[in-house]
Design an enzyme around this catalytic site. Structure first.
Site, PDB file in Angstrom:
ATOM      1  N   LYS A  86       0.834  -1.216   0.000  1.00  0.00           N
ATOM      2  CA  LYS A  86       0.000   0.000   0.000  1.00  0.00           C
ATOM      3  C   LYS A  86       0.861   1.256   0.000  1.00  0.00           C
ATOM      4  O   LYS A  86       0.358   2.361   0.186  1.00  0.00           O
ATOM      5  CB  LYS A  86      -0.910   0.001   1.228  1.00  0.00           C
ATOM      6  CG  LYS A  86      -1.841  -1.196   1.300  1.00  0.00           C
ATOM      7  CD  LYS A  86      -2.585  -1.211   2.626  1.00  0.00           C
ATOM      8  CE  LYS A  86      -3.325  -2.529   2.826  1.00  0.00           C
ATOM      9  NZ  LYS A  86      -3.736  -2.717   4.224  1.00  0.00           N
ATOM     10  N   ARG A 108      15.980  -8.518   4.340  1.00  0.00           N
ATOM     11  CA  ARG A 108      16.538  -8.637   2.985  1.00  0.00           C
ATOM     12  C   ARG A 108      15.859  -7.575   2.144  1.00  0.00           C
ATOM     13  O   ARG A 108      14.631  -7.419   2.193  1.00  0.00           O
ATOM     14  CB  ARG A 108      16.290 -10.020   2.399  1.00  0.00           C
ATOM     15  CG  ARG A 108      16.633 -10.074   0.907  1.00  0.00           C
ATOM     16  CD  ARG A 108      16.621 -11.453   0.347  1.00  0.00           C
ATOM     17  NE  ARG A 108      17.767 -12.226   0.805  1.00  0.00           N
ATOM     18  CZ  ARG A 108      18.104 -13.414   0.318  1.00  0.00           C
ATOM     19  NH1 ARG A 108      17.376 -13.968  -0.641  1.00  0.00           N
ATOM     20  NH2 ARG A 108      19.152 -14.062   0.781  1.00  0.00           N
ATOM     21  N   HIS A 136      26.056  -9.927   2.036  1.00  0.00           N
ATOM     22  CA  HIS A 136      25.205 -11.023   2.510  1.00  0.00           C
ATOM     23  C   HIS A 136      26.036 -11.732   3.584  1.00  0.00           C
ATOM     24  O   HIS A 136      26.574 -12.828   3.366  1.00  0.00           O
ATOM     25  CB  HIS A 136      24.870 -11.949   1.335  1.00  0.00           C
ATOM     26  CG  HIS A 136      23.797 -12.961   1.609  1.00  0.00           C
ATOM     27  ND1 HIS A 136      23.314 -13.244   2.884  1.00  0.00           N
ATOM     28  CD2 HIS A 136      23.105 -13.790   0.767  1.00  0.00           C
ATOM     29  CE1 HIS A 136      22.395 -14.188   2.799  1.00  0.00           C
ATOM     30  NE2 HIS A 136      22.242 -14.532   1.529  1.00  0.00           N
TER      31      HIS A 136
END
Ligand code: CP
Length: 313
Positions: A86, A108, A136
Site C-alpha cells: 500500500k 533482505r 550477505h
C-alpha cells in the site's frame, strides 16, 4: 559471550576475531540440529522478526529454524502481502515493527544500505540477510564455516569465486571474510561482470577458469543474476556457460580434494552442470545445513545469551 557489534550489517565491519567467535559458536551449536528434540532454551522469551522484500528459500528458512531451535519467538513478514504493497516506506514499516518490541529484525532488501537505514533509527538489532549487490554476511559466514569444516583451516587456502561478481553480494562478503582469515582469493568471470579496480580489495582477477582450476582448494560458483542484469554483458547464456560454467571435463585438472560451493539457487546447466552440482566435489547441501548453525550463532551472539557452558543445554 557477545559480539562487539549491536547489528550484523556486513563482514566489512567485523574483525578476524569476531568471525572466529561466530564460527566457534556455530561449531558448538551445530549438534543441536542432530538431536531428536532440536531445541535449546537459550533465547526463550526473545522475539525475532524477518522482513524480506526479496524472494528467499535458504536464508529465510534457516534464520527461522535457527530462531526456533534457540526457542525464540519468530514472526515472518512477507512484504508481498504486507502494507508495503500500500506504499508504506521502509522507515515506517521498521518503526511499526519496533513498536511491537522485537529483539532482532532480519531484513533482505533489493537496495544496498537498507539494513543500515533501519539500524540507524531502530532499537532492535538489525541483521542484513542480503542488501542489493552490497553484502550477505550470514552467507559468507556459513561459507567460511563449511570451508573450515572441510579443510580444517582457512589461512593459506586458494579460493576462486567464479561468475557474476558485479551483482553479487555473496562475492563481496566472501572476499572480506576470506581475506580477513588469510585465504588468497581469485575472481574469475567475463570482464563485463567484474568491477573495475576490484583488485584494491586484495584479490587477483582471471578471465580464464581453466587456468585457475588446477591451483584452487575451493571454487565458489555464483549464480548469473539475470534479474539484476539490465544490459547485454555477455554474448549468450550458452557462450557464458561454455567459458565460465563448471563441468566434469574442466574438473579433470582439479585437485582431488577440491571443494565446489554455490550459495544457491543454482542455474543448473548454466554456471554449474548437474554432474558437478551433485558430484563428489560438491558441498552445496552441507552449506545449507551449516547455515542453521551459523545463524543460530549470529542470533545468540547478538542477543548476548548465557555462558558458553550453558549454550547447548
Ligand atoms: N543463498 C541465498 O541467499 O539463498 P536464498 O536467496 O534462497 O535465501
Amino acid at each position: 559471550m557477545r559480539l562487539r557489534h549491536k547489528n550484523l550489517l556486513g563482514i566489512k565491519d567485523l574483525t578476524a576475531e569476531d568471525i572466529n567467535l561466530i564460527l566457534d559458536t556455530a561449531e558448538s551449536l551445530k549438534e543441536v540440529s542432530t538431536r531428536d528434540i532440536k531445541k535449546v532454551p537459550t533465547l526463550r522469551g526473545r522475539t525475532v522478526v524477518t522482513l524480506f522484500y526479496e524472494a528467499s528459500t535458504r536464508t529465510r528458512t534457516s534464520f527461522e529454524l535457527a530462531a526456533k531451535r534457540l526457542s525464540a519467538d519468530i514472526i515472518s513478514i512477507a512484504t508481498s502481502i504486507s502494507s508495503v504493497t500500500k506504499g508504506e516506506t521502509l522507515k515506517d514499516t521498521g518503526k511499526n515493527i519496533e513498536a511491537m518490541n522485537p529483539d532482532i529484525i532480519i531484513i533482505r532488501h533489493p537496495h544496498s544500505g537498507a539494513p543500515e537505514i533501519l539500524a540507524r533509527s531502530l532499537r532492535p538489532a538489525i541483521v542484513n540477510a542480503g542488501d542489493g549487490a552490497h553484502e550477505h554476511p550470514s552467507q559468507a559466514l556459513l561459507d567460511l564455516f563449511t570451508i573450515r569444516e572441510k579443510k580444517k583451516r582457512i589461512a593459506g587456502l586458494k579460493v576462486a569465486i567464479v561468475g557474476d561478481i558485479t551483482h553479487s553480494r555473496v562475492a563481496r562478503s566472501d572476499i572480506y571474510a576470506l581475506s580477513k582469515l588469510g585465504a588468497s582469493v581469485t575472481l574469475v568471470g567475463p570482464a563485463t561482470l567484474i568491477p573495475v579496480e576490484i583488485e584494491k580489495m586484495g584479490v587477483k582477477v582471471s578471465y580464464r577458469l581453466e587456468d585457475v582450476i588446477p591451483e584452487s582448494d575451493v571454487i565458489i560458483m555464483l549464480r548469473i543474476q539475470l534479474e539484476r542484469i539490465t544490459q547485454n554483458l555477455f554474448p549468450s547464456i550458452r557462450e557464458y556457460s561454455r567459458i565460465f560454467g563448471l563441468n566434469s571435463e574442466k574438473l579433470k585438472n582439479a585437485k582431488k580434494d577440491l571443494i565446489v560451493m554455490h550459495p544457491g539457487p543454482i542455474n543448473r546447466g548454466i554456471e554449474l552442470d548437474p554432474e558437478v552440482a551433485d558430484g563428489p566435489h560438491s558441498v552445496i547441501l552441507e552449506q545449507v545445513t551449516n547455515g542453521i548453525a551459523v545463524r543460530m550463532a549470529v542470533l545468540y551472539l547478538l542477543l548476548g545469551g548465557k555462558e558458553e557452558s550453558e549454550l547447548t543445554n
